[in-house]
Design a protein around this motif. Structure first.
Motif, PDB file in Angstrom:
ATOM      1  N   GLU A 114      53.159  32.405  69.493  1.00  0.00           N
ATOM      2  CA  GLU A 114      52.239  33.520  69.204  1.00  0.00           C
ATOM      3  C   GLU A 114      52.760  34.341  68.006  1.00  0.00           C
ATOM      4  O   GLU A 114      52.000  34.717  67.122  1.00  0.00           O
ATOM      5  CB  GLU A 114      52.093  34.452  70.423  1.00  0.00           C
ATOM      6  CG  GLU A 114      51.351  33.842  71.608  1.00  0.00           C
ATOM      7  CD  GLU A 114      49.915  33.439  71.310  1.00  0.00           C
ATOM      8  OE1 GLU A 114      49.325  33.932  70.333  1.00  0.00           O
ATOM      9  OE2 GLU A 114      49.390  32.581  72.058  1.00  0.00           O
ATOM     10  N   LYS A 115      54.056  34.575  67.989  1.00  0.00           N
ATOM     11  CA  LYS A 115      54.690  35.377  66.922  1.00  0.00           C
ATOM     12  C   LYS A 115      54.538  34.648  65.572  1.00  0.00           C
ATOM     13  O   LYS A 115      54.109  35.234  64.574  1.00  0.00           O
ATOM     14  CB  LYS A 115      56.177  35.568  67.273  1.00  0.00           C
ATOM     15  CG  LYS A 115      56.905  36.564  66.430  1.00  0.00           C
ATOM     16  CD  LYS A 115      58.218  36.953  67.111  1.00  0.00           C
ATOM     17  CE  LYS A 115      59.130  37.674  66.157  1.00  0.00           C
ATOM     18  NZ  LYS A 115      60.039  36.774  65.440  1.00  0.00           N
ATOM     19  N   LEU A 116      54.870  33.357  65.592  1.00  0.00           N
ATOM     20  CA  LEU A 116      54.778  32.563  64.355  1.00  0.00           C
ATOM     21  C   LEU A 116      53.341  32.502  63.829  1.00  0.00           C
ATOM     22  O   LEU A 116      53.101  32.532  62.626  1.00  0.00           O
ATOM     23  CB  LEU A 116      55.282  31.141  64.600  1.00  0.00           C
ATOM     24  CG  LEU A 116      56.789  30.919  64.608  1.00  0.00           C
ATOM     25  CD1 LEU A 116      57.097  29.466  64.940  1.00  0.00           C
ATOM     26  CD2 LEU A 116      57.394  31.273  63.244  1.00  0.00           C
ATOM     27  N   LYS A 117      52.392  32.388  64.768  1.00  0.00           N
ATOM     28  CA  LYS A 117      50.979  32.331  64.371  1.00  0.00           C
ATOM     29  C   LYS A 117      50.603  33.575  63.559  1.00  0.00           C
ATOM     30  O   LYS A 117      49.951  33.490  62.532  1.00  0.00           O
ATOM     31  CB  LYS A 117      50.094  32.279  65.633  1.00  0.00           C
ATOM     32  CG  LYS A 117      49.758  30.901  66.106  1.00  0.00           C
ATOM     33  CD  LYS A 117      48.557  30.833  67.034  1.00  0.00           C
ATOM     34  CE  LYS A 117      48.597  31.698  68.228  1.00  0.00           C
ATOM     35  NZ  LYS A 117      47.617  31.372  69.261  1.00  0.00           N
ATOM     36  N   ARG A 118      51.039  34.735  64.075  1.00  0.00           N
ATOM     37  CA  ARG A 118      50.714  36.000  63.385  1.00  0.00           C
ATOM     38  C   ARG A 118      51.412  36.066  62.024  1.00  0.00           C
ATOM     39  O   ARG A 118      50.794  36.376  61.006  1.00  0.00           O
ATOM     40  CB  ARG A 118      51.131  37.191  64.238  1.00  0.00           C
ATOM     41  CG  ARG A 118      50.196  37.475  65.406  1.00  0.00           C
ATOM     42  CD  ARG A 118      50.509  38.828  66.030  1.00  0.00           C
ATOM     43  NE  ARG A 118      51.851  38.925  66.577  1.00  0.00           N
ATOM     44  CZ  ARG A 118      52.188  38.515  67.811  1.00  0.00           C
ATOM     45  NH1 ARG A 118      51.276  37.971  68.598  1.00  0.00           N
ATOM     46  NH2 ARG A 118      53.430  38.638  68.242  1.00  0.00           N
ATOM     47  N   GLU A 119      52.702  35.737  62.007  1.00  0.00           N
ATOM     48  CA  GLU A 119      53.490  35.828  60.763  1.00  0.00           C
ATOM     49  C   GLU A 119      52.955  34.903  59.671  1.00  0.00           C
ATOM     50  O   GLU A 119      52.966  35.221  58.502  1.00  0.00           O
ATOM     51  CB  GLU A 119      54.947  35.438  61.041  1.00  0.00           C
ATOM     52  CG  GLU A 119      55.730  36.525  61.753  1.00  0.00           C
ATOM     53  CD  GLU A 119      57.074  36.003  62.275  1.00  0.00           C
ATOM     54  OE1 GLU A 119      57.689  36.728  63.046  1.00  0.00           O
ATOM     55  OE2 GLU A 119      57.486  34.870  61.910  1.00  0.00           O
ATOM     56  N   LYS A 120      52.520  33.728  60.097  1.00  0.00           N
ATOM     57  CA  LYS A 120      52.136  32.711  59.105  1.00  0.00           C
ATOM     58  C   LYS A 120      50.631  32.594  58.904  1.00  0.00           C
ATOM     59  O   LYS A 120      50.168  31.701  58.201  1.00  0.00           O
ATOM     60  CB  LYS A 120      52.684  31.342  59.548  1.00  0.00           C
ATOM     61  CG  LYS A 120      54.195  31.279  59.588  1.00  0.00           C
ATOM     62  CD  LYS A 120      54.682  29.876  59.888  1.00  0.00           C
ATOM     63  CE  LYS A 120      56.193  29.856  59.970  1.00  0.00           C
ATOM     64  NZ  LYS A 120      56.794  28.812  59.147  1.00  0.00           N
ATOM     65  N   ASN A 121      49.863  33.457  59.555  1.00  0.00           N
ATOM     66  CA  ASN A 121      48.396  33.373  59.513  1.00  0.00           C
ATOM     67  C   ASN A 121      47.934  31.941  59.851  1.00  0.00           C
ATOM     68  O   ASN A 121      47.235  31.285  59.086  1.00  0.00           O
ATOM     69  CB  ASN A 121      47.867  33.813  58.145  1.00  0.00           C
ATOM     70  CG  ASN A 121      46.341  33.893  58.133  1.00  0.00           C
ATOM     71  OD1 ASN A 121      45.717  34.095  59.176  1.00  0.00           O
ATOM     72  ND2 ASN A 121      45.739  33.684  56.966  1.00  0.00           N
TER      73      ASN A 121
ATOM     74  N   ASN B  80      57.065  26.213  63.086  1.00  0.00           N
ATOM     75  CA  ASN B  80      58.253  26.867  62.527  1.00  0.00           C
ATOM     76  C   ASN B  80      58.661  26.213  61.203  1.00  0.00           C
ATOM     77  O   ASN B  80      58.911  26.889  60.210  1.00  0.00           O
ATOM     78  CB  ASN B  80      59.388  26.772  63.556  1.00  0.00           C
ATOM     79  CG  ASN B  80      60.565  27.631  63.173  1.00  0.00           C
ATOM     80  OD1 ASN B  80      60.398  28.712  62.594  1.00  0.00           O
ATOM     81  ND2 ASN B  80      61.760  27.162  63.477  1.00  0.00           N
ATOM     82  N   GLU B  81      58.703  24.879  61.201  1.00  0.00           N
ATOM     83  CA  GLU B  81      59.201  24.153  60.022  1.00  0.00           C
ATOM     84  C   GLU B  81      58.073  23.724  59.075  1.00  0.00           C
ATOM     85  O   GLU B  81      58.305  23.177  58.011  1.00  0.00           O
ATOM     86  CB  GLU B  81      60.001  22.920  60.468  1.00  0.00           C
ATOM     87  CG  GLU B  81      61.327  23.290  61.131  1.00  0.00           C
ATOM     88  CD  GLU B  81      61.817  22.245  62.123  1.00  0.00           C
ATOM     89  OE1 GLU B  81      61.417  21.068  61.986  1.00  0.00           O
ATOM     90  OE2 GLU B  81      62.552  22.610  63.049  1.00  0.00           O
ATOM     91  N   GLU B  82      56.844  23.942  59.510  1.00  0.00           N
ATOM     92  CA  GLU B  82      55.637  23.568  58.735  1.00  0.00           C
ATOM     93  C   GLU B  82      55.623  22.077  58.386  1.00  0.00           C
ATOM     94  O   GLU B  82      55.274  21.670  57.277  1.00  0.00           O
ATOM     95  CB  GLU B  82      55.465  24.461  57.518  1.00  0.00           C
ATOM     96  CG  GLU B  82      55.307  25.920  57.921  1.00  0.00           C
ATOM     97  CD  GLU B  82      54.976  26.860  56.795  1.00  0.00           C
ATOM     98  OE1 GLU B  82      54.497  26.396  55.750  1.00  0.00           O
ATOM     99  OE2 GLU B  82      55.182  28.074  56.976  1.00  0.00           O
ATOM    100  N   THR B  83      56.014  21.297  59.328  1.00  0.00           N
ATOM    101  CA  THR B  83      55.988  19.847  59.204  1.00  0.00           C
ATOM    102  C   THR B  83      55.991  19.238  60.614  1.00  0.00           C
ATOM    103  O   THR B  83      56.529  19.883  61.522  1.00  0.00           O
ATOM    104  CB  THR B  83      57.195  19.331  58.378  1.00  0.00           C
ATOM    105  OG1 THR B  83      57.094  17.935  58.203  1.00  0.00           O
ATOM    106  CG2 THR B  83      58.519  19.632  59.068  1.00  0.00           C
TER     107      THR B  83
END
Ligand code: 13P
Ligand code: SF4
Length: 321
Positions: free
Chosen positions: A23-30, A294-297
């Motif tokens: 959830e946190k990563l979703k917000r940070e990375k749109n 997290n790693e975008e891969t």
């Protein structure tokens, strides 16, 4: 505390932590998470959009996030990328393929198509981007009837890759289509005999099936539909017990929407397992989803020429839906 209960507590804790971090990563990375009903429960719960193949393709066409995480199989993530060529589209496990898509190699399909050069080609969305480029129209199980009926009656039709869905559509629409010989290993695993005896044991239950199932299974079904149509049916129908012939992941949302009803997965031939699970879909886990965000891969990457050609029949489908 017993060892098993201790293990379950640890698993629940891990799920909770991973879900919060996602959830946190979703917000940070749109980022946005699109998930299919066949995904494991923990993934369904962190999804922003949960649905069938058509709904997810429609959402992919609407979202304005920078990153799309597709919790589903490869052809679904590929479709999302084709619709959004400039966005980053991630798939938690690149090996999450599909037996139907694999049953239709593009070169063989091109040769098949060449033998029927006067036919309109309709391909089920469960196929590769290359097969889509050889198609006039794409469809999903939700809109297949509508797509076939949009084609003028005098035109010949090739339908690929699912011969079971194709045979069902021939019955439904009365159109004489030439079918590619492909199938889904999950929906072909159901045991007709075991379903018959289950139906006898639950005389009040309604038996419902996905059209990727074989015709002898479909012939005894009270209702046939895509995953979202099956979901709508169990909510609206008066019956309180249902036997479900599709991937067992859908039972989670059914039970959530109808807590007072009973859902029984249709049995398969293999005696070592009671329900039919798609091993490809289940390659994605909450942990892999967290890692990929997290790693975008791993990222879906396709050449722009392929995407431009595959987008044409997909857009036709979206316009007709
Ligand atoms: P739908 O989600 O369109 O019902 O399809 C089921 C399926 O097999 C997806 O791979
Ligand atoms: Fe492919 Fe069947 Fe799995 Fe759907 S359930 S992804 S059609 S193998």
């Amino acid at each position: 505390m017993k060892f098993q209960a201790f293990n379950k507590n640890i698993r629940n804790k891990n799920t909770e932590v991973l879900s919060k971090n996602i959830e946190k990563l979703k917000r940070e990375k749109n980022a946005v998470i699109l998930a299919h009903y066949y995904q494991e429960e923990a993934i369904q719960q962190v999804a922003d959009f949960l649905g069938d193949s058509l709904y997810l393709a429609q959402q992919a066409a609407k979202v304005d996030n920078d990153i799309i995480v597709f919790a589903g199989v490869h052809f679904m993530a590929e479709t999302a990328k084709i619709i959004n060529p400039t966005k980053k589209v991630l798939l938690p496990d690149l090996k999450a393929g599909c037996s139907l898509a694999d049953s239709c190699p593009p070169d063989d399909f091109a040769a098949f198509k060449a033998k029927h050069s006067d036919a309109i080609v309709v391909s089920y969305i469960n196929c590769s981007a290359e097969v889509k480029t050889l198609s006039d129209l794409v469809c999903t199980s939700s809109n297949a009837k509508k797509i076939i009926e949009s084609i003028p009656k005098e035109k010949k039709i090739i339908f690929a890759p699912d011969k079971n869905l194709g045979a069902y559509l021939i019955k439904e629409t009365g159109r004489n289509m030439t079918l590619w010989d492909g199938s889904c290993i999950v929906h072909e695993a159901f045991s007709f005999e075991k379903i018959l005896s289950l139906v006898k044991n639950y005389p009040k239950a309604k038996f419902i099936a996905h059209p990727e199932s074989e015709s002898l299974i479909l012939d005894i079904a009270h209702f046939i539909g895509s995953t979202s149509e099956l979901l709508n049916f169990v909510q609206k129908d008066d019956a309180t017990e249902f036997i479900i012939a599709t991937e067992a992941g859908i039972l989670f949302e059914m039970q959530k929407r109808c807590p007072e009803k009973t859902f029984i997965p249709a049995p398969i031939e293999d005696d070592t397992c009671a329900c039919s699970e798609c091993a490809f879909m289940k390659l994605n886990t909450l942990e892999k989803l967290y890692n990929c965000l997290n790693e975008e891969t791993p990222e879906i990457q396709l050449n722009s020429k392929l995407m431009d050609a595959a987008r044409v029949p997909i857009n036709r489908m979206l316009e007709l839906s």
